[in-house]
Design an enzyme around this catalytic site. Structure first.
Site, PDB file in Angstrom:
ATOM      1  N   LYS A  40      51.819  31.967  37.622  1.00  0.00           N
ATOM      2  CA  LYS A  40      51.017  31.547  38.776  1.00  0.00           C
ATOM      3  C   LYS A  40      49.669  31.010  38.301  1.00  0.00           C
ATOM      4  CE  LYS A  40      49.516  36.353  39.298  1.00  0.00           C
ATOM      5  NZ  LYS A  40      49.822  37.634  39.992  1.00  0.00           N
ATOM      6  N   ARG A 139      48.873  45.208  50.351  1.00  0.00           N
ATOM      7  CA  ARG A 139      48.494  43.801  50.216  1.00  0.00           C
ATOM      8  C   ARG A 139      49.646  42.934  50.701  1.00  0.00           C
ATOM      9  NH1 ARG A 139      47.038  41.299  44.331  1.00  0.00           N
ATOM     10  NH2 ARG A 139      49.295  41.477  44.211  1.00  0.00           N
ATOM     11  N   TYR A 261      17.018  26.787  33.342  1.00  0.00           N
ATOM     12  CA  TYR A 261      16.646  27.024  34.740  1.00  0.00           C
ATOM     13  C   TYR A 261      16.064  28.428  34.920  1.00  0.00           C
ATOM     14  CZ  TYR A 261      19.196  22.917  36.442  1.00  0.00           C
ATOM     15  OH  TYR A 261      19.628  21.642  36.707  1.00  0.00           O
ATOM     16  N   MET A 309      25.437  24.066  35.177  1.00  0.00           N
ATOM     17  CA  MET A 309      26.727  23.499  35.599  1.00  0.00           C
ATOM     18  C   MET A 309      27.494  22.874  34.443  1.00  0.00           C
ATOM     19  SD  MET A 309      27.492  20.630  38.511  1.00  0.00           S
ATOM     20  CE  MET A 309      26.751  21.577  39.836  1.00  0.00           C
TER      21      MET A 309
HETATM   22  C1  PLP Z   1      50.227  38.554  39.006  1.00  0.00           C
HETATM   23  C2  PLP Z   1      51.389  39.436  39.201  1.00  0.00           C
HETATM   24  C3  PLP Z   1      52.093  39.955  38.100  1.00  0.00           C
HETATM   25  C4  PLP Z   1      51.610  39.785  36.676  1.00  0.00           C
HETATM   26  O1  PLP Z   1      50.576  40.708  36.440  1.00  0.00           O
HETATM   27  P1  PLP Z   1      49.834  40.814  35.016  1.00  0.00           P
HETATM   28  O2  PLP Z   1      48.908  41.952  35.209  1.00  0.00           O
HETATM   29  O3  PLP Z   1      49.132  39.521  34.814  1.00  0.00           O
HETATM   30  O4  PLP Z   1      50.877  41.057  33.993  1.00  0.00           O
HETATM   31  C5  PLP Z   1      53.249  40.662  38.349  1.00  0.00           C
HETATM   32  N1  PLP Z   1      53.678  40.882  39.624  1.00  0.00           N
HETATM   33  C6  PLP Z   1      53.013  40.435  40.695  1.00  0.00           C
HETATM   34  C7  PLP Z   1      53.517  40.732  42.051  1.00  0.00           C
HETATM   35  C8  PLP Z   1      51.839  39.709  40.526  1.00  0.00           C
HETATM   36  O5  PLP Z   1      51.160  39.287  41.605  1.00  0.00           O
END
Ligand code: PLP
Length: 370
Positions: A40, A139, A261, A309
């Site tokens: 992801k 969640r 800055y 930036m």
């Molecule tokens: C992001 C995610 C993972 C991977 O988690 P890591 O801690 O990066 O290994 C696995 N399962 C779900 C549901 C996630 O959202």
């Protein structure tokens, strides 16, 4: 972006061979479970297409993304016998895309289950799915009432090819946290109602909680990318990225002048300052102001003044050989993603996923093109 076009462009070098090494390391810790790859957020910022292709070549056949659009981008890259699971689930108007591209929704509530089962009837074929049960994250996923209702009426799953029943751990990187065992107990209890389906619970850190947690499929993300899955213990995986910024200008600054800055830093003695072309727009977090470090020629040089930036300023008094156009290592073998995160007051996940689109991604040791 492909190869760097101009001298000033920051470069993120991604070692695909080491990502595969990390995949093999994690897989070796699993006795009977398969090992997926979570890609992801564009493969945690490193480039999902290249990462997925490399891991597919290493035998990975389960890929997880967050958004349907991310799944779509991978659909034509992964092998035909691989599954791409979309964690955000089935939202209104998305079924056609899932079906057409053979993507697998992770169904997060009864409404999604019913909608996907209705699509299966409409298309008159079994549609693949994963069912996400919430065991303690509050969640995503079916809460306990919905899970009970599903168990009471499993016919709601008719027409679905449930590949996995899954859940997600909240505290896996804290091995001693009591919630781990609680979530394991809840998950074991729920999944027993679906004995015909495979089960998946662990992320990267969860793999290190032991075989009771492994079930049929592990879902590591972060550890593939070099983030330590067992904080405060030796990192079992390798660094996979190197971020380099280029020196644009070098100057000597005398007291009582200040740098950057807000004039947050006044030099105490004559100080040699390198201005480097990387800033918070490139993901170099502003919390690294007066705290972060870089590596030049094997020596640590501190960030002095605020991160802006497009630029950072480094105190290079200790490295007189540094010259305009030279690369400075902001992250790499000498300065791990976890160390940068610690200095920035965040986690490695955020450091990697913040690396911006202005940074050129360069891939080395690609096993998919060996
Ligand atoms: C992001 C995610 C993972 C991977 O988690 P890591 O801690 O990066 O290994 C696995 N399962 C779900 C549901 C996630 O959202």
């Amino acid at each position: 972006m492909a190869a760097p076009l101009f001298v000033s462009q920051p470069v993120l070098t991604v070692d695909l061979g080491r990502i595969v090494d990390n995949y093999v390391t994690l897989r070796a810790r699993l006795a009977n479970a398969a090992c997926a790859a979570v890609v992801k957020a564009d493969g945690y910022g490193l480039g999902a297409a290249r990462v997925a292709a490399a891991l597919a070549a290493a035998g990975c056949r389960q890929f997880f993304v967050a958004h349907l659009a991310e799944g779509l981008a991978l659909a034509s890259i992964v092998p035909r016998d691989a599954h791409v699971f979309v964690l955000h689930g089935l939202l209104p108007g998305e079924s056609e895309t899932y079906v057409r591209h053979k993507l697998v929704p992770v169904l997060n509530d009864l409404g999604q289950i019913d909608a996907w089962a209705a699509e299966a009837r409409r298309f008159n074929r079994a549609l693949p799915a994963a069912i996400h049960i919430d065991t303690g994250m509050s969640r995503l996923g079916l809460d306990e009432h919905e899970t009970e209702r599903l168990i009471q009426d499993e016919s709601r799953l008719d027409g679905l090819d449930v590949l996995y029943v899954m859940s997600h751990l909240a505290c896996a990187e804290e091995g001693e946290h009591p919630l781990n065992a609680e979530q394991l107990a809840r998950f074991s209890r729920w999944r027993a109602a679906f004995p015909w389906a495979r089960a998946s619970l662990v992320n990267s850190s969860g793999i290190f909680l032991g075989p009771d947690y492994h079930f049929d499929l592990a879902r590591p993300g972060s550890a593939l990318y070099g983030i330590n899955p067992v904080p405060r213990r030796p990192n079992p995986v390798r660094q996979v990225v190197r971020l380099e910024g280029k020196i644009l200008q070098i100057r000597e600054v005398d007291p009582p002048n200040t740098v950057g800055y807000g004039a947050t830093r006044r030099v105490a003695t004559r100080t040699r300052i390198a201005t480097v072309a990387a800033g918070y727009a490139d993901g170099w977090l502003r919390t690294l102001s007066n705290r972060g470090q870089a590596n030049f020629g094997g020596l640590r040089v501190p960030i002095i003044g605020r991160v802006s930036m497009d630029l950072i300023t480094l105190d290079i008094t200790a490295v007189p050989q540094a010259a305009i156009g030279d690369g400075v290592e902001l992250m790499g073998d000498q300065l791990s993603v976890d160390e940068v995160a610690e200095l920035a007051g965040t986690i490695g996940y955020e450091v990697l996923t913040r690396i911006g689109p202005r940074v050129a991604r360069v891939y080395v040791n690609d096993p998919a093109h060996a």
